[in-house]
Design an enzyme around this catalytic site. Structure first.
Site, PDB file in Angstrom:
ATOM      1  N   ASP A 241       0.841  -1.201   0.000  1.00 44.80           N
ATOM      2  CA  ASP A 241       0.000   0.000   0.000  1.00 44.80           C
ATOM      3  C   ASP A 241       0.879   1.255   0.000  1.00 44.80           C
ATOM      4  O   ASP A 241       0.381   2.375  -0.085  1.00 44.80           O
ATOM      5  CB  ASP A 241      -1.020  -0.011   1.159  1.00 44.80           C
TER       6      ASP A 241
ATOM      7  N   GLU B  10      -1.438  -5.595   8.673  1.00 50.30           N
ATOM      8  CA  GLU B  10      -0.646  -5.026   9.762  1.00 50.30           C
ATOM      9  C   GLU B  10      -1.300  -5.286  11.119  1.00 50.30           C
ATOM     10  O   GLU B  10      -2.532  -5.283  11.223  1.00 50.30           O
ATOM     11  CB  GLU B  10      -0.494  -3.504   9.571  1.00 50.30           C
TER      12      GLU B  10
ATOM     13  N   GLU C  56       9.130  -4.942  10.848  1.00 53.03           N
ATOM     14  CA  GLU C  56       9.632  -3.666  10.311  1.00 53.03           C
ATOM     15  C   GLU C  56      10.230  -2.806  11.432  1.00 53.03           C
ATOM     16  O   GLU C  56       9.596  -2.600  12.482  1.00 53.03           O
ATOM     17  CB  GLU C  56       8.492  -2.903   9.615  1.00 53.03           C
TER      18      GLU C  56
HETATM   19  O1  KIV Z   1       3.353  -1.112   1.666  1.00 58.10           O
HETATM   20  C1  KIV Z   1       4.515  -1.478   1.815  1.00 58.10           C
HETATM   21  O2  KIV Z   1       5.378  -1.327   0.949  1.00 58.10           O
HETATM   22  C2  KIV Z   1       4.859  -2.086   3.089  1.00 58.10           C
HETATM   23  C3  KIV Z   1       6.295  -2.058   3.469  1.00 58.10           C
HETATM   24  C4  KIV Z   1       6.616  -0.765   4.131  1.00 58.10           C
HETATM   25  C5  KIV Z   1       6.641  -3.164   4.349  1.00 58.10           C
HETATM   26  O3  KIV Z   1       4.004  -2.515   3.811  1.00 58.10           O
END
Ligand code: KIV
Length: 283
Positions: free
Chosen positions: A46, A118, A185
């Protein structure tokens, strides 16, 4: 042509200490290049909100429809690579039913191999529902960009024993809920090492140190396309922005100096037709 890897391969790679290389991607040509290079896994993140749409509010405004369009393009560009769709804000936090429906859209419309969402203990019900519907879930904990408002910005997480223990509890809860992959992360390498060794599922890191089972970077960061800021964990492998600006400048100069197009860029009239045309247009 590379053989497409799946969850069994990633588990085997973890057991054998073979590292996974993972990148983000949002479009067809870059997906082709990543597959050609032999990448193990692609995330249609995202982060598309900032990197492609230029949203200043980060990932929050990104919609399911946008993620699907980009995942479809990536799938077409990298048919033999494990592709993961990233669940955008409010596509899974409301109810497990809505989460299953949206995760299912990634599968049905874009043909992804997994979805990522997440959060730790607070999303275990959702993880279980999506897993029970037959999909592969990758958890994402530590610094979770959709919650940066709560963290007070893009800040490393779990830097004290007490907060690191919270990250570890989240990791264990996600594995228990059925997540088959985990992304960590922005945590210290000690935390990355502990979780990687503690869990049976593959644990990958973005800013989580060398001990993880694999590494993820945002392609636009490592290629030097994204210039606004460079997180500490990014290693630049190219400076594409500089190359692009230089190419655009050369093009502009060539046009202004009448150096483009040259003969090799021009179509030719069929022999004899130029003279005929001169006759035809005579007044
Ligand atoms: O959206 C994304 O690229 C991510 C990364 C920051 C892990 O979730």
């Amino acid at each position: 042509m590379q053989k497409k890897k799946g969850i069994i391969d990633f588990q085997k790679m973890k057991k054998e200490g073979e590292k996974v290389a993972w990148l983000t991607c949002y479009d067809y040509p870059m997906a082709q290049f990543q597959e050609q290079a032999g990448i193990d896994m692609i995330l249609v993140g995202d982060s598309v909100g900032m990197l492609i749409y230029g949203y200043t509010a980060g990932t929050i405004p990104v919609t399911m429809d946008q993620c699907i369009v980009h995942a479809e393009a990536v799938r077409r560009g990298a048919p033999n690579t494990f592709v993961m769709g990233d669940m955008p804000f409010l596509s899974y936090q409301t109810t497990p039913e809505e989460a299953v429906r949206n995760a299912g859209r990634f599968y049905k419309e874009a043909g992804v191999d997994a979805i990522k969402l997440e959060g730790g203990r607070r999303v275990t019900k959702v993880v279980k529902a999506v897993v029970d519907a037959g999909m592969v879930v990758c958890g994402h904990i530590g610094l979770t960009p959709q919650s940066t408002g709560q963290f007070g910005g893009y800040k490393a997480q779990g830097r004290t024993a007490k907060t690191a223990n919270e990250v570890i509890k989240d990791a264990r809860a996600l594995q228990e809920a059925g997540a088959q992959l985990l992304l960590l992360e922005a945590v210290a390498p000690e935390v990355g090492k502990f979780i990687t060794e503690d869990l049976e599922i593959p644990v990958y890191g973005i800013g989580a140190g060398i001990y993880c089972d694999g590494q993820l970077l945002i392609a636009h960061d490592m290629l030097g396309i994204w210039q606004a800021f460079k997180p500490k964990f990014v290693k630049r492998y190219a400076n594409i922005a500089e190359n692009m600006v230089k190419a655009f400048q050369d093009y502009i100069r060539d046009i202004r100096e009448s150096k483009f197009p040259e003969d090799i860029h021009c179509y030719k009239m069929i022999q004899g037709e130029t003279e005929k045309l001169a006759e035809l247009v005579k007044k």
